[in-house]
Write a protein that holds these residues in place. Structure first.
Motif, short mmCIF file in Angstrom:
data_model
loop_
_atom_site.label_atom_id
_atom_site.label_comp_id
_atom_site.label_asym_id
_atom_site.label_seq_id
_atom_site.Cartn_x
_atom_site.Cartn_y
_atom_site.Cartn_z
N GLY A 317 0.82 -1.20 0.00
CA GLY A 317 0.00 0.00 0.00
C GLY A 317 0.85 1.24 0.00
N GLN A 318 0.23 2.40 0.31
CA GLN A 318 0.97 3.65 0.36
C GLN A 318 0.27 4.64 1.30
OE1 GLN A 318 1.05 5.17 -3.66
NE2 GLN A 318 -1.13 5.72 -3.64
N VAL A 319 1.09 5.51 1.89
CA VAL A 319 0.57 6.61 2.71
C VAL A 319 0.69 7.89 1.89
CG1 VAL A 319 1.26 8.12 4.62
CG2 VAL A 319 0.82 5.71 5.05
N THR A 320 -0.39 8.70 1.86
CA THR A 320 -0.40 9.89 1.01
C THR A 320 -0.63 11.18 1.80
OG1 THR A 320 -2.69 9.27 0.58
CG2 THR A 320 -1.07 8.74 -1.13
N SER A 321 -1.00 11.09 3.08
CA SER A 321 -1.14 12.26 3.95
C SER A 321 -0.70 11.84 5.34
CB SER A 321 -2.60 12.73 4.03
OG SER A 321 -3.08 13.13 2.76
N ALA A 322 0.08 12.68 6.01
CA ALA A 322 0.55 12.32 7.36
C ALA A 322 0.89 13.58 8.13
CB ALA A 322 1.77 11.41 7.27
N ALA A 323 0.71 13.50 9.45
CA ALA A 323 1.05 14.64 10.31
C ALA A 323 1.19 14.15 11.74
CB ALA A 323 -0.04 15.70 10.25
N PHE A 324 1.99 14.85 12.54
CA PHE A 324 2.08 14.54 13.96
C PHE A 324 0.91 15.19 14.68
CE2 PHE A 324 3.40 14.87 18.38
CZ PHE A 324 3.86 13.59 18.60
N SER A 325 0.13 14.37 15.41
CA SER A 325 -1.03 14.89 16.12
C SER A 325 -0.65 15.25 17.55
CB SER A 325 -2.14 13.85 16.14
OG SER A 325 -3.08 14.18 17.15
N PRO A 326 -0.72 16.54 17.91
CA PRO A 326 -0.42 16.93 19.30
C PRO A 326 -1.39 16.28 20.30
CG PRO A 326 -0.42 18.86 17.87
CD PRO A 326 -0.97 17.71 17.07
N ASP A 327 -2.66 16.14 19.94
CA ASP A 327 -3.63 15.56 20.88
C ASP A 327 -3.43 14.06 21.07
OD1 ASP A 327 -4.73 18.02 21.31
OD2 ASP A 327 -6.60 17.64 20.22
N HIS A 328 -3.08 13.35 20.01
CA HIS A 328 -2.94 11.89 20.11
C HIS A 328 -1.48 11.48 20.34
CE1 HIS A 328 -7.16 11.41 19.23
NE2 HIS A 328 -7.03 12.29 18.27
N LYS A 329 -0.58 12.44 20.28
CA LYS A 329 0.85 12.21 20.56
C LYS A 329 1.44 11.08 19.73
CE LYS A 329 0.53 14.34 25.08
NZ LYS A 329 -0.77 14.98 24.70
N THR A 330 1.02 11.03 18.46
CA THR A 330 1.56 10.06 17.51
C THR A 330 1.34 10.64 16.12
OG1 THR A 330 1.50 7.75 16.82
CG2 THR A 330 -0.62 8.78 17.28
N ASN A 331 2.00 10.06 15.12
CA ASN A 331 1.73 10.47 13.74
C ASN A 331 0.45 9.81 13.26
OD1 ASN A 331 4.23 12.04 12.83
ND2 ASN A 331 5.14 10.19 13.72
N VAL A 332 -0.43 10.61 12.68
CA VAL A 332 -1.66 10.09 12.08
C VAL A 332 -1.49 10.18 10.56
CG1 VAL A 332 -3.10 10.70 14.05
CG2 VAL A 332 -2.78 12.37 12.22
N ALA A 333 -2.08 9.24 9.85
CA ALA A 333 -1.88 9.23 8.40
C ALA A 333 -3.07 8.59 7.70
CB ALA A 333 -0.59 8.47 8.06
N ILE A 334 -3.16 8.87 6.40
CA ILE A 334 -4.17 8.25 5.54
C ILE A 334 -3.42 7.40 4.51
CG2 ILE A 334 -6.00 8.65 3.84
CD1 ILE A 334 -6.64 11.29 5.26
N GLY A 335 -3.81 6.14 4.40
CA GLY A 335 -3.15 5.25 3.45
C GLY A 335 -4.14 4.44 2.65
N MET A 336 -3.66 3.89 1.55
CA MET A 336 -4.43 2.95 0.73
C MET A 336 -3.74 1.60 0.91
SD MET A 336 -7.00 2.81 -1.51
CE MET A 336 -7.31 4.36 -2.33
#
Ligand code: THG
Length: 367
Positions: A317-336
């Protein structure tokens, strides 16, 4: 990164003056127009969006207007979502696909009247596809881009701010519906919608001449609510799983792969483009699908390319959007992610330009 040279092709918006006065720090280009991406910092904008209220210049959400006796017929030809139960005053999130079932856009359709619709488009030149169909089928409908510039009011205090400018009645507008509200003697479409999960409104500002007066009225009315200029936030929208056309999916993907199968009623959307192709994919099911991806470690680099998602040396698969979330204290991302690896809790790894990271598949986003 070097600056982008402005020109007439890179269109400003009727709110650009206000956006610049508010200290915009970065733009992207969307539908050939400027879209702000940062005011104070992406993190500060994120916390402020989740706690106060922001006014967004989303004039890049261009409208394709359908007007005439065949408007409703054309709208149903454009989408596999069944529009028969859609009354005037309602907004529908609608996949638009080509003859192969590939996504061309994922707009919000606004039904103003039986014979008048706006299609509030994501970043692709949908106008030409719509004009081609209208003309090819000799439909009795006018298709064009009107002088309409959406302005969003987003955040937990959006109702309070909107009520001060449009009156208390605006609080009664339900999700994905709109009402007509007066501003300086003009009737404007005000919908409860917007590209965040924090709630709020989108005002479809008809006529560029009232754009800055409305911007200023909102800023003045909201001073004690800590209103600030904002924009779609790269962290918040990934947490919420809001898709970005051209980033997270394109015409290689079916709506089912995008997790938009719930907006397809392909059996009953008779006469829509791509129907035969979609009936096939609906029956067989997709072989890859959009997933929430949690990425281990500290803040990732900017996701400006597709990052391969790997399992045991194989691309799954692949990740196409990602960011570090201050509230969740982890990187969140959208992947296919391929079907073989899309179950909750599947452990994968991600190849970024700055090295490898552990990644975890989730079946739901963070909000
Ligand atoms: N508002 C309007 N026009 C738009 C957008 C918008 N045009 C461009 C872009 N955004 C189109 N893409 C989307 C993506 C997601 C949503 C709306 C437009 C959205 N989704 C909600 C969700 O997924 O939670 C709700 C969908 C539903 O339940 O109907 O809002 O933002 N005018």
């Amino acid at each position: 990164m070097p600056l982008i040279s402005p020109s007439r092709r890179l269109r400003r918006t009727p709110f650009s003056e206000g956006v610049e006065a508010a200290g915009v720090k970065a733009y992207t280009v969307y539908n050939h127009k400027l879209l702000p991406t940062v005011f104070r910092s992406v993190e500060e904008d994120y916390h402020h969006l989740k706690s106060a209220v922001q006014v967004w210049d989303v004039a890049v959400e261009r409208q394709v207007e359908l007007r005439g006796p065949d408007a409703a017929r054309l709208m149903q030809m454009l989408t596999p979502r069944d529009l028969r139960g859609m009354l005037p005053g309602r907004c529908f999130y609608v996949p638009i696909v080509d003859e192969t079932g590939g996504m061309l856009n994922d707009p919000v359709a606004v039904k103003l009247a039986e014979d008048r619709w706006w299609i509030s488009i994501a970043d692709s030149d949908l106008l030409y596809w719509v004009k081609g169909i209208a003309n090819g089928y000799r439909l009795d409908v006018l298709v064009d881009e009107p002088d309409v510039s959406p302005l969003a009011i987003q955040g937990p205090k959006a109702d309070d701010l909107a009520a001060r400018v449009f009156g208390e009645g605006v609080r009664d507008v339900r999700f994905f519906r709109f009402g007509m509200f007066e501003f300086q003697g003009r009737q404007l479409v005000v919908a409860r919608s917007g590209y965040s999960k924090q709630g709020g409104f989108e005002v479809y500002v008809e006529g560029a001449d009232i754009a800055m007066p409305l911007w200023n009225a909102l800023m003045e009315a909201g001073a004690d609510l800590d209103v600030h200029a904002g924009c779609p936030n790269g962290i918040e929208r990934v947490e919420g799983g809001l898709l970005s056309y051209g980033n997270d999916m394109n015409d290689d993907n079916t709506p089912h792969e995008c997790g938009l199968g719930r907006f397809c009623d392909t059996q009953t959307a008779i006469g829509c483009m791509g129907r035969d192709a979609l009936l096939r994919v609906a029956k067989e099911g997709p072989i890859q699908q959009i997933r929430a991806i949690e990425v281990a470690g500290g803040p990732l680099p900017l996701c400006d390319r597709a990052w391969p998602l790997m399992a045991k040396g194989k691309r799954v698969g692949q990740v196409t959007s990602a960011a570090f979330s201050p509230d969740h204290k982890t990187n969140v991302a959208i992947g296919m992610v391929r079907m073989t690896h899309w179950d909750e809790g599947t452990e994968l790894y991600l190849e970024t330009q700055e090295g490898r990271r552990d990644a975890l598949v989730h079946e739901n986003f963070w909000t």
